[in-house]
Design a protein around this motif. Structure first.
Motif, PDB file in Angstrom:
ATOM      1  N   THR A 196      37.517 -15.861  17.266  1.00  0.00           N
ATOM      2  CA  THR A 196      38.859 -16.348  17.616  1.00  0.00           C
ATOM      3  C   THR A 196      39.146 -16.239  19.110  1.00  0.00           C
ATOM      4  O   THR A 196      39.695 -17.180  19.701  1.00  0.00           O
ATOM      5  N   PRO A 197      38.788 -15.140  19.788  1.00  0.00           N
ATOM      6  CA  PRO A 197      39.149 -15.008  21.210  1.00  0.00           C
ATOM      7  C   PRO A 197      38.383 -15.926  22.158  1.00  0.00           C
ATOM      8  O   PRO A 197      38.689 -15.946  23.354  1.00  0.00           O
ATOM      9  N   ILE A 198      37.397 -16.675  21.661  1.00  0.00           N
ATOM     10  CA  ILE A 198      36.653 -17.563  22.554  1.00  0.00           C
ATOM     11  C   ILE A 198      37.595 -18.586  23.165  1.00  0.00           C
ATOM     12  O   ILE A 198      37.638 -18.769  24.392  1.00  0.00           O
ATOM     13  N   THR A 199      38.368 -19.250  22.338  1.00  0.00           N
ATOM     14  CA  THR A 199      39.335 -20.224  22.862  1.00  0.00           C
ATOM     15  C   THR A 199      40.684 -19.580  23.140  1.00  0.00           C
ATOM     16  O   THR A 199      41.387 -19.987  24.063  1.00  0.00           O
ATOM     17  N   ARG A 200      41.044 -18.592  22.358  1.00  0.00           N
ATOM     18  CA  ARG A 200      42.330 -17.912  22.534  1.00  0.00           C
ATOM     19  C   ARG A 200      42.098 -16.684  23.414  1.00  0.00           C
ATOM     20  O   ARG A 200      42.236 -15.539  22.975  1.00  0.00           O
ATOM     21  N   ASN A 201      41.740 -16.972  24.669  1.00  0.00           N
ATOM     22  CA  ASN A 201      41.243 -15.909  25.550  1.00  0.00           C
ATOM     23  C   ASN A 201      42.281 -15.393  26.537  1.00  0.00           C
ATOM     24  O   ASN A 201      41.982 -14.527  27.358  1.00  0.00           O
ATOM     25  N   GLY A 202      43.483 -15.932  26.518  1.00  0.00           N
ATOM     26  CA  GLY A 202      44.560 -15.425  27.364  1.00  0.00           C
ATOM     27  C   GLY A 202      44.530 -15.873  28.804  1.00  0.00           C
ATOM     28  O   GLY A 202      45.377 -15.450  29.604  1.00  0.00           O
ATOM     29  N   ALA A 203      43.596 -16.737  29.178  1.00  0.00           N
ATOM     30  CA  ALA A 203      43.514 -17.189  30.569  1.00  0.00           C
ATOM     31  C   ALA A 203      44.695 -18.096  30.907  1.00  0.00           C
ATOM     32  O   ALA A 203      45.101 -18.932  30.101  1.00  0.00           O
ATOM     33  N   ALA A 204      45.225 -17.935  32.106  1.00  0.00           N
ATOM     34  CA  ALA A 204      46.333 -18.786  32.547  1.00  0.00           C
ATOM     35  C   ALA A 204      45.890 -20.248  32.604  1.00  0.00           C
ATOM     36  O   ALA A 204      46.655 -21.155  32.255  1.00  0.00           O
ATOM     37  N   GLU A 205      44.665 -20.479  33.059  1.00  0.00           N
ATOM     38  CA  GLU A 205      44.059 -21.809  33.027  1.00  0.00           C
ATOM     39  C   GLU A 205      42.797 -21.710  32.174  1.00  0.00           C
ATOM     40  O   GLU A 205      41.781 -21.201  32.618  1.00  0.00           O
ATOM     41  N   ASN A 206      42.919 -22.206  30.956  1.00  0.00           N
ATOM     42  CA  ASN A 206      41.851 -22.047  29.974  1.00  0.00           C
ATOM     43  C   ASN A 206      40.972 -23.297  29.958  1.00  0.00           C
ATOM     44  O   ASN A 206      41.439 -24.394  29.652  1.00  0.00           O
ATOM     45  N   TYR A 207      39.681 -23.119  30.264  1.00  0.00           N
ATOM     46  CA  TYR A 207      38.747 -24.239  30.301  1.00  0.00           C
ATOM     47  C   TYR A 207      37.847 -24.271  29.064  1.00  0.00           C
ATOM     48  O   TYR A 207      36.889 -25.036  29.015  1.00  0.00           O
ATOM     49  N   VAL A 208      38.155 -23.448  28.074  1.00  0.00           N
ATOM     50  CA  VAL A 208      37.301 -23.331  26.893  1.00  0.00           C
ATOM     51  C   VAL A 208      37.901 -24.114  25.726  1.00  0.00           C
ATOM     52  O   VAL A 208      39.041 -23.857  25.319  1.00  0.00           O
ATOM     53  N   PHE A 209      37.135 -25.059  25.192  1.00  0.00           N
ATOM     54  CA  PHE A 209      37.522 -25.868  24.050  1.00  0.00           C
ATOM     55  C   PHE A 209      36.483 -25.660  22.948  1.00  0.00           C
ATOM     56  O   PHE A 209      35.441 -25.062  23.173  1.00  0.00           O
ATOM     57  N   ARG A 210      36.790 -26.175  21.755  1.00  0.00           N
ATOM     58  CA  ARG A 210      35.835 -25.920  20.668  1.00  0.00           C
ATOM     59  C   ARG A 210      35.934 -26.984  19.584  1.00  0.00           C
ATOM     60  O   ARG A 210      37.015 -27.411  19.211  1.00  0.00           O
ATOM     61  N   VAL A 211      34.763 -27.398  19.076  1.00  0.00           N
ATOM     62  CA  VAL A 211      34.655 -28.177  17.844  1.00  0.00           C
ATOM     63  C   VAL A 211      33.805 -27.325  16.909  1.00  0.00           C
ATOM     64  O   VAL A 211      32.578 -27.441  16.861  1.00  0.00           O
ATOM     65  N   SER A 212      34.446 -26.441  16.197  1.00  0.00           N
ATOM     66  CA  SER A 212      33.745 -25.489  15.347  1.00  0.00           C
ATOM     67  C   SER A 212      34.775 -24.759  14.502  1.00  0.00           C
ATOM     68  O   SER A 212      35.979 -25.006  14.618  1.00  0.00           O
ATOM     69  N   ALA A 213      34.293 -23.880  13.661  1.00  0.00           N
ATOM     70  CA  ALA A 213      35.198 -23.033  12.894  1.00  0.00           C
ATOM     71  C   ALA A 213      35.844 -21.996  13.811  1.00  0.00           C
ATOM     72  O   ALA A 213      35.346 -21.705  14.895  1.00  0.00           O
ATOM     73  N   VAL A 214      36.960 -21.448  13.351  1.00  0.00           N
ATOM     74  CA  VAL A 214      37.688 -20.407  14.075  1.00  0.00           C
ATOM     75  C   VAL A 214      37.907 -19.251  13.103  1.00  0.00           C
ATOM     76  O   VAL A 214      38.462 -19.455  12.015  1.00  0.00           O
ATOM     77  N   ASP A 215      37.487 -18.062  13.491  1.00  0.00           N
ATOM     78  CA  ASP A 215      37.507 -16.935  12.561  1.00  0.00           C
ATOM     79  C   ASP A 215      38.853 -16.728  11.876  1.00  0.00           C
ATOM     80  O   ASP A 215      38.903 -16.528  10.655  1.00  0.00           O
ATOM     81  N   VAL A 216      39.932 -16.777  12.627  1.00  0.00           N
ATOM     82  CA  VAL A 216      41.233 -16.481  12.038  1.00  0.00           C
ATOM     83  C   VAL A 216      41.576 -17.474  10.926  1.00  0.00           C
ATOM     84  O   VAL A 216      42.241 -17.118   9.945  1.00  0.00           O
ATOM     85  N   LEU A 217      41.095 -18.712  11.052  1.00  0.00           N
ATOM     86  CA  LEU A 217      41.304 -19.715  10.003  1.00  0.00           C
ATOM     87  C   LEU A 217      40.277 -19.568   8.886  1.00  0.00           C
ATOM     88  O   LEU A 217      40.598 -19.719   7.702  1.00  0.00           O
ATOM     89  N   VAL A 218      39.038 -19.268   9.263  1.00  0.00           N
ATOM     90  CA  VAL A 218      37.995 -19.045   8.268  1.00  0.00           C
ATOM     91  C   VAL A 218      38.378 -17.903   7.339  1.00  0.00           C
ATOM     92  O   VAL A 218      38.210 -17.992   6.112  1.00  0.00           O
ATOM     93  N   ASP A 219      38.904 -16.837   7.895  1.00  0.00           N
ATOM     94  CA  ASP A 219      39.213 -15.654   7.092  1.00  0.00           C
ATOM     95  C   ASP A 219      40.278 -15.953   6.039  1.00  0.00           C
ATOM     96  O   ASP A 219      40.197 -15.468   4.906  1.00  0.00           O
TER      97      ASP A 219
END
Length: 394
Positions: free
Chosen positions: A136-159
């Motif tokens: 989950t923190p890969i994309t939800r990493n708290g950066a003011a300018e976030n350059y990380v996107f994803r086409v994949s599962a997300v743990d918080v949703l998977v769980d």
């Protein structure tokens, strides 16, 4: 062909910036190509998944180049092997950005590796697209300018999906957790606790184990003694197989509802016949009736990779599908930006209106608040049969 594939012709360990890092050989190209880089596990237990990611990206690159490329340039994919090692992953990402001058990065399999790359990607202002790692923190990493996107599962949703499936399929009332002891396990421990709390369900227990453990009987015995009626499993191929074999040694026939770790390699071979009992989450399957896009991609895969004869040869499909859609979304953003400058590409991701992909038709897949293109509605549950990953009726 714009993707390096001569993995076996070069020594995997080279020095980059004074440290050891594994590098995949790359042929010389003209300077007028648009370079994109992949950092993934191309060796070790997850090599099959790394191969699937390369195949998905490669088929997409071929299609894009056949239509004229991006910004008037042919797309070139450069691959680096991170060996599932966070330090090597960061070194490889730096080398791709600073020496190869890639316009964007694709991230591979392991949450710890992707988490290590995230700060660098944000600091360098280079778009980093996740195609497998679900932390989950890969994309939800708290950066003011976030350059990380994803086409994949997300743990918080998977769980949440794992719990819903366990309740519906097995009437779970007291599930236990058996989790790999790393940041991916931690991400899912947090997500599963939250999912259980929302349903007012208490866990039978939470047990951790290591990648190299060959006997998980003590941890499983504690969960059995605590009355676990279902096990939530989070681990990659080899450790997941050890859980199954340990259950066999115990004679404990408890249902296993798993994250997608078993899909990443030779799980059915390593786990033995009981591996077929594990139900695990996926985002795509080439089994059954396919969409026109699915038929086209499967045909392109068979043409490009003649060794593909059956559906077992396109396992894991999620690596192919996630990567295929991710490459198309990345190049759409670059085209919309009219530039390879990171800040412009980042803003262009938010401007993508619609893309008819392999997994689904994406409608405004990214916003400043949400950098994950897939939702829990895009998950399916599957199992292994004769080396193939087949969908289950949810």
């Amino acid at each position: 062909m714009t993707v390096s594939s001569r993995f076996s012709q070069i020594t995997r360990r080279l020095l980059i910036a004074g440290a050891a890092a594994a590098i995949v050989s790359v042929p010389a190209y003209a300077q007028d190509t648009l370079k994109l880089g992949l950092v993934a596990a191309m060796s070790g237990q997850s090599a099959k998944s790394g191969e699937a990611i390369v195949r998905g990206l490669s088929v997409a690159v071929d299609e894009i180049n056949a239509k004229g490329g991006v910004l008037g340039k042919k797309v070139e994919l450069i691959v680096r092997d991170d060996e599932s090692n966070p330090a090597k992953g960061v070194l490889a990402a730096r080398e791709l950005v600073q020496r190869e001058k890639v316009a964007g990065l694709f991230g591979g399999l392991d949450t710890p590796v992707s988490m290590a790359i995230v700060p660098f990607a944000n600091q360098a202002k280079v778009p980093f697209m996740g195609v497998w790692a679900a932390g989950t923190p890969i994309t939800r990493n708290g950066a003011a300018e976030n350059y990380v996107f994803r086409v994949s599962a997300v743990d918080v949703l998977v769980d949440k999906a794992l719990l819903a499936y366990a309740i519906k399929k097995y009437n779970a009332k007291k599930p236990g957790m058996i989790l790999i002891n790393n940041s991916w396990g931690e991400s899912n421990e947090k997500g599963l606790k939250e999912a259980l709390a929302e349903k007012n369900i208490a866990a039978a227990g939470i047990e951790k184990f290591q990648d190299a453990d060959v006997d998980v009987v003590p941890q499983l015995t504690r969960l059995k003694d605590a009355g676990a009626d279902v096990l939530f499993m989070v681990a990659n191929v080899a450790p997941s197989s050890q859980v199954v074999k340990s259950l066999d040694r115990m004679g404990w026939d408890v249902p296993i509802v798993s994250h997608w770790g078993p899909a990443g390699g030779r799980f059915s071979e390593l786990a033995g016949p009981s591996g077929a009992k594990v139900h695990f989450i996926q985002t795509y399957s080439f089994a059954g009736k396919l969409s026109p896009k699915g038929e086209a991609v499967l045909a392109a895969l068979k043409k490009k990779y003649p060794e593909i004869k059956t559906l077992a040869d396109v396992t894991p499909a999620v690596g192919i599908a996630n990567a295929y859609d991710a490459m198309n979304l990345m190049t759409l953003a670059i085209a919309k930006a009219g530039s390879t400058e990171g800040p412009k590409v980042r803003e262009a991701f938010y401007a993508i209106d619609k893309y008819e992909g392999l997994i689904k038709t994406y409608s405004k897949p990214f916003t400043p608040q949400n950098h994950d293109a897939l939702t829990s509605d895009d998950y399916i549950f599957t199992y292994f049969k004769d080396g193939q990953i087949l969908p289950l009726m949810n």
